[in-house]
Design a protein around this motif. Structure first.
Motif: not given
Length: 78
Positions: A14-17, A47-48, A53-55
């Protein structure tokens, strides 16, 4: 899957939301790791607020080989 593990997964992912994919590349491991699949898909997200971040797509959390994302189209109800 037990309840605690399910809660951990939900909290972790959920951190990716709110993030948007802004780039994609393939990252290769050094030659000494070639016994494993060595090409990792890497997505860069922002993010806004401008946090980036990288996945890295791996088969597990220890990077024991690259992984694969399954993409499915989700149809909206008419």
């Amino acid at each position: 899957m037990n309840k605690e593990h399910n809660q951990w997964l939900n909290k972790y992912y959920n951190q990716l939301k709110g993030y948007t994919i802004i780039d994609f590349r393939i990252e290769k491991l050094p030659e000494e790791y070639y016994c494993l699949p060595n090409e990792f898909p890497v997505f860069t997200l922002e993010d806004k607020e401008g946090h980036i971040i990288e996945i890295k797509v791996s088969r597990d959390e220890e990077m024991n080989g690259s992984g694969f994302l399954i993409l499915n189209e989700v149809l909206k109800d008419p």
